[in-house]
Motif scaffolding. Structure first.
Motif, PDB file in Angstrom:
ATOM      1  N   PRO A 155       7.930 -17.559 -15.778  1.00  0.00           N
ATOM      2  CA  PRO A 155       7.977 -17.671 -17.234  1.00  0.00           C
ATOM      3  C   PRO A 155       8.683 -16.520 -17.925  1.00  0.00           C
ATOM      4  O   PRO A 155       9.360 -16.721 -18.935  1.00  0.00           O
ATOM      5  CB  PRO A 155       6.499 -17.730 -17.624  1.00  0.00           C
ATOM      6  N   ASN A 156       8.511 -15.311 -17.420  1.00  0.00           N
ATOM      7  CA  ASN A 156       9.042 -14.129 -18.093  1.00  0.00           C
ATOM      8  C   ASN A 156      10.467 -13.863 -17.655  1.00  0.00           C
ATOM      9  O   ASN A 156      10.717 -13.373 -16.549  1.00  0.00           O
ATOM     10  CB  ASN A 156       8.155 -12.919 -17.813  1.00  0.00           C
ATOM     11  N   LEU A 157      11.427 -14.152 -18.512  1.00  0.00           N
ATOM     12  CA  LEU A 157      12.829 -14.057 -18.144  1.00  0.00           C
ATOM     13  C   LEU A 157      13.292 -12.625 -17.937  1.00  0.00           C
ATOM     14  O   LEU A 157      14.319 -12.386 -17.296  1.00  0.00           O
ATOM     15  CB  LEU A 157      13.705 -14.724 -19.218  1.00  0.00           C
ATOM     16  N   GLU A 158      12.540 -11.660 -18.479  1.00  0.00           N
ATOM     17  CA  GLU A 158      12.967 -10.260 -18.397  1.00  0.00           C
ATOM     18  C   GLU A 158      12.245  -9.468 -17.308  1.00  0.00           C
ATOM     19  O   GLU A 158      12.571  -8.301 -17.067  1.00  0.00           O
ATOM     20  CB  GLU A 158      12.742  -9.548 -19.746  1.00  0.00           C
ATOM     21  N   ALA A 159      11.267 -10.046 -16.650  1.00  0.00           N
ATOM     22  CA  ALA A 159      10.491  -9.306 -15.649  1.00  0.00           C
ATOM     23  C   ALA A 159      11.293  -9.129 -14.353  1.00  0.00           C
ATOM     24  O   ALA A 159      12.249  -9.859 -14.085  1.00  0.00           O
ATOM     25  CB  ALA A 159       9.187 -10.038 -15.357  1.00  0.00           C
ATOM     26  N   ASP A 160      10.866  -8.146 -13.547  1.00  0.00           N
ATOM     27  CA  ASP A 160      11.561  -7.859 -12.292  1.00  0.00           C
ATOM     28  C   ASP A 160      11.575  -9.073 -11.368  1.00  0.00           C
ATOM     29  O   ASP A 160      12.573  -9.338 -10.689  1.00  0.00           O
ATOM     30  CB  ASP A 160      10.899  -6.677 -11.583  1.00  0.00           C
ATOM     31  N   TRP A 161      10.445  -9.814 -11.320  1.00  0.00           N
ATOM     32  CA  TRP A 161      10.386 -10.937 -10.388  1.00  0.00           C
ATOM     33  C   TRP A 161      11.222 -12.139 -10.867  1.00  0.00           C
ATOM     34  O   TRP A 161      11.373 -13.112 -10.155  1.00  0.00           O
ATOM     35  CB  TRP A 161       8.933 -11.368 -10.162  1.00  0.00           C
ATOM     36  N   SER A 162      11.788 -12.020 -12.077  1.00  0.00           N
ATOM     37  CA  SER A 162      12.659 -13.085 -12.577  1.00  0.00           C
ATOM     38  C   SER A 162      14.128 -12.828 -12.252  1.00  0.00           C
ATOM     39  O   SER A 162      14.966 -13.721 -12.430  1.00  0.00           O
ATOM     40  CB  SER A 162      12.509 -13.227 -14.093  1.00  0.00           C
TER      41      SER A 162
ATOM     42  N   PRO B  37      15.875 -12.770  -9.518  1.00  0.00           N
ATOM     43  CA  PRO B  37      16.580 -13.690  -8.607  1.00  0.00           C
ATOM     44  C   PRO B  37      16.916 -15.052  -9.229  1.00  0.00           C
ATOM     45  O   PRO B  37      17.593 -15.862  -8.578  1.00  0.00           O
ATOM     46  CB  PRO B  37      15.595 -13.865  -7.450  1.00  0.00           C
ATOM     47  N   PHE B  38      16.475 -15.309 -10.461  1.00  0.00           N
ATOM     48  CA  PHE B  38      16.656 -16.632 -11.051  1.00  0.00           C
ATOM     49  C   PHE B  38      17.681 -16.568 -12.180  1.00  0.00           C
ATOM     50  O   PHE B  38      17.446 -15.963 -13.227  1.00  0.00           O
ATOM     51  CB  PHE B  38      15.320 -17.161 -11.591  1.00  0.00           C
ATOM     52  N   ASP B  39      18.821 -17.199 -11.956  1.00  0.00           N
ATOM     53  CA  ASP B  39      19.848 -17.329 -12.990  1.00  0.00           C
ATOM     54  C   ASP B  39      19.519 -18.610 -13.771  1.00  0.00           C
ATOM     55  O   ASP B  39      19.937 -19.709 -13.405  1.00  0.00           O
ATOM     56  CB  ASP B  39      21.236 -17.424 -12.346  1.00  0.00           C
ATOM     57  N   TYR B  40      18.747 -18.448 -14.826  1.00  0.00           N
ATOM     58  CA  TYR B  40      18.184 -19.599 -15.528  1.00  0.00           C
ATOM     59  C   TYR B  40      19.255 -20.577 -16.013  1.00  0.00           C
ATOM     60  O   TYR B  40      19.119 -21.793 -15.858  1.00  0.00           O
ATOM     61  CB  TYR B  40      17.322 -19.124 -16.691  1.00  0.00           C
ATOM     62  N   ALA B  41      20.303 -20.053 -16.605  1.00  0.00           N
ATOM     63  CA  ALA B  41      21.343 -20.933 -17.141  1.00  0.00           C
ATOM     64  C   ALA B  41      22.034 -21.709 -16.025  1.00  0.00           C
ATOM     65  O   ALA B  41      22.257 -22.931 -16.139  1.00  0.00           O
ATOM     66  CB  ALA B  41      22.353 -20.113 -17.941  1.00  0.00           C
ATOM     67  N   ALA B  42      22.363 -21.018 -14.933  1.00  0.00           N
ATOM     68  CA  ALA B  42      23.054 -21.687 -13.823  1.00  0.00           C
ATOM     69  C   ALA B  42      22.138 -22.690 -13.128  1.00  0.00           C
ATOM     70  O   ALA B  42      22.566 -23.800 -12.759  1.00  0.00           O
ATOM     71  CB  ALA B  42      23.556 -20.651 -12.818  1.00  0.00           C
ATOM     72  N   LEU B  43      20.880 -22.328 -12.943  1.00  0.00           N
ATOM     73  CA  LEU B  43      19.921 -23.257 -12.333  1.00  0.00           C
ATOM     74  C   LEU B  43      19.718 -24.481 -13.214  1.00  0.00           C
ATOM     75  O   LEU B  43      19.629 -25.610 -12.726  1.00  0.00           O
ATOM     76  CB  LEU B  43      18.585 -22.552 -12.090  1.00  0.00           C
ATOM     77  N   GLY B  44      19.653 -24.249 -14.524  1.00  0.00           N
ATOM     78  CA  GLY B  44      19.484 -25.363 -15.448  1.00  0.00           C
ATOM     79  C   GLY B  44      20.671 -26.296 -15.459  1.00  0.00           C
ATOM     80  O   GLY B  44      20.529 -27.501 -15.665  1.00  0.00           O
TER      81      GLY B  44
END
Length: 539
Positions: A361-368, A370-377
């Protein structure tokens, strides 16, 4: 003489028939359901609503048209008119509406939907007559009415100065919609009690669609996904029979060395679900193993094997889609995970299958990272934002698993990067019990059933925390302070209603079997609230 007697008897019989028909003739109908509505201005509306089983009498063929309507009665009639159901909340909102009372489920449903509130933190005053301005406020919320200041700048009532400040906007809304009017002296009488016949007229106008009812701007979310965790055969059957859930995601595939997948799929379960109209998006996970995941993502052959085999599994078991749940990834795997998602999407789309990807959920956290939200979407059909663990297991600070502001803030951020129609919001069907130790909080997970047993068995005082959007339960166990930020029908309804407004495509729930049954009735009400038919009385 016999002829005279015969004619006299015939005349007497005719007179008896005539006089017995006089009450019905005065009422204008031969079959009034109540004996005291013949002279009511709302007679026709009462009859029609009664025949539609939307209102009832008070007993002994009485409707009591001039009697006051109580707060509980008003929300009950309104819910029936909207074809919504009572909810037996596992956590009772008010001390003066006990589970044994007739109004319990109806009051809960109205509160869960956000139509009304209590008169105090623990009271609803169900038997108190509802005032006309209170009724206007409930109606405005129920019908999603919002006053348009440009269209309605003032009210035509001589006593408008007597309307409470909190009621001015809803009174303006329902008056503009033609639902509540003033009396023949141009007074609104805001503090007067609403009568039963006034209520009948209001409900009839609402159902018939008179006035300028504001159209719903948000349609109900279409996807309702439930994850299954170590589900038995009976768990699977219960999930399939749950009408609110239309998509099932069993944890069937896990990544193994070389890019192959462990396989727990069951063809008979797929067939049973399909026969009952359910969609299947099987979950494929990495088991939190970051080193193994990196090896497979970084090796093109192993990654290709993983993509090909997962697509083959989806095809072999006639699945409708795949739900990827890769967690605990290395930051340097950002581009590799995106590439894996893109390649899998191509394979699944070729087979006509859906790809959804779970994201933090947290786009700015360290565990986020690895997730390129725009590209994955862009690659996947849906991103499922996991709306939980604001305060995680092992967190030294006690708090909510998913408070409303926290959840809404992250969904809003994601919707700025990914089209809302590609977002599914995942909600928790669990909470945590926090023991506040001197050196930090210690927690353990609770299913909602376990949570409700603890709260119910200990008869703990709970308080609705409007900032968090949930109940907070506080008590002491052997001298140690304990806190529970509870999830229940009311909190989950509020999350659903708030997040749905962003135009997302649906909701997911972790996990099926951990909930209490009342939440499904509440969520079904939320789902049907905007789509409830107001065009005609139910037949």
């Amino acid at each position: 003489m016999k002829t005279v007697i015969r004619y006299s008897l015939l005349l007497l019989s005719a007179l008896l028939v005539f006089f017995s028909a006089v009450p019905a003739m005065r009422a204008g109908t031969a079959a009034l359901p109540f004996d005291d509505i013949a002279d009511s201005y709302a007679r026709d509306q009462i009859i029609e609503l009664y025949n539609a089983r939307l209102i009832e009498g008070v007993g002994q063929r009485k409707f009591a048209p001039e009697a006051d309507v109580t707060r509980a009665e008003f929300v009950t009639m309104l819910l029936r008119a909207r074809n919504l159901n009572p909810v037996n909340n596992a956590l009772a909102p008010f001390d003066d509406v006990p589970p044994s009372s007739w109004e319990y489920g109806w009051v809960n449903a109205a509160v869960d939907l956000g139509w009304t509130e209590g008169t105090g933190p623990q009271t609803f005053a169900p038997g108190r007559p509802i005032s006309r301005q209170e009724a206007a406020a409930v109606l405005a919320r129920a019908l999603k009415q919002a006053a348009n200041p440009a269209a309605v700048t003032s009210l035509p009532f001589k006593d408008q100065a007597e309307i409470a400040p909190w009621a001015v906007s809803p009174v303006r809304s329902v008056w503009a919609a033609g639902l509540i009017e003033g009396d023949d002296q141009s007074r609104f009488r805001p503090s007067d009690s609403l009568t039963r016949q006034e209520t009948a007229v209001i409900l009839h106008r609402m159902i018939q669609g008179s006035g300028k009812r504001a159209p719903a701007v948000v349609s109900p979310a279409a996807i309702s996904l439930g994850w299954l965790y170590n589900a038995s055969a009976s768990d699977w059957q219960n999930a399939v029979r749950q009408p609110v859930i239309n998509t099932l995601s069993p944890r069937w595939f896990f990544l193994q060395a070389g890019g192959v997948w462990s396989n727990s799929a069951d063809s008979s379960r797929v067939s049973y679900a399909r026969q009952n109209g359910k969609t299947i998006w099987a979950m494929a996970g990495n088991g939190f193993n970051r080193e193994l995941t990196h090896q497979i993502l970084a090796q093109s052959d192993a990654r290709a094997t993983a993509v090909r085999q997962l697509a083959d599994l989806a095809d072999r078991y006639q699945l409708d889609g795949i739900n990827i749940d890769f967690e605990n990834l290395l930051p340097e795997d950002r581009q590799l995970f995106t590439r894996f998602t893109q390649e899998l999407a191509v394979q699944l789309h070729t087979l006509g299958k859906v790809l959804s990807v779970c994201v933090p959920p947290n786009l700015e956290a360290d565990w986020s990272t690895p997730f390129d939200y725009a590209a994955l979407g862009a690659a996947a059909d849906y991103l499922i934002v996991m709306g939980y663990d604001e305060h995680w297991s092992g967190d030294p600070e006690a708090g909510s698993v998913s408070s409303l502001p926290w959840l809404e803030g992250h969904v809003k951020k994601l919707a700025s990067r990914v089209p809302p129609q590609k977002i599914i919001a995942a909600l928790p069907l669990y909470s945590r019990l926090w023991s506040l130790q001197p050196d930090g909080a210690v927690s353990r997970d609770l299913t909602l059933r376990e949570q409700n047993r603890i709260v119910g068995d200990l008869l703990q005082r709970k308080e609705w925390n409007s900032a968090a959007g949930q109940y907070v339960v506080a008590y002491t166990d052997s001298g140690t302070p304990v806190r529970i930020w509870a999830e229940d029908a009311r909190s989950l309804s509020l999350k659903y209603r708030t997040i749905r407004a962003y135009g997302i495509s649906g909701f997911a729930y972790w996990y099926l079997g951990s909930e209490s049954p009342d939440i499904w009735t509440a969520l079904d009400n939320e789902r049907n609230d905007l789509s409830a038919s107001l065009g005609a009385i139910r037949k």
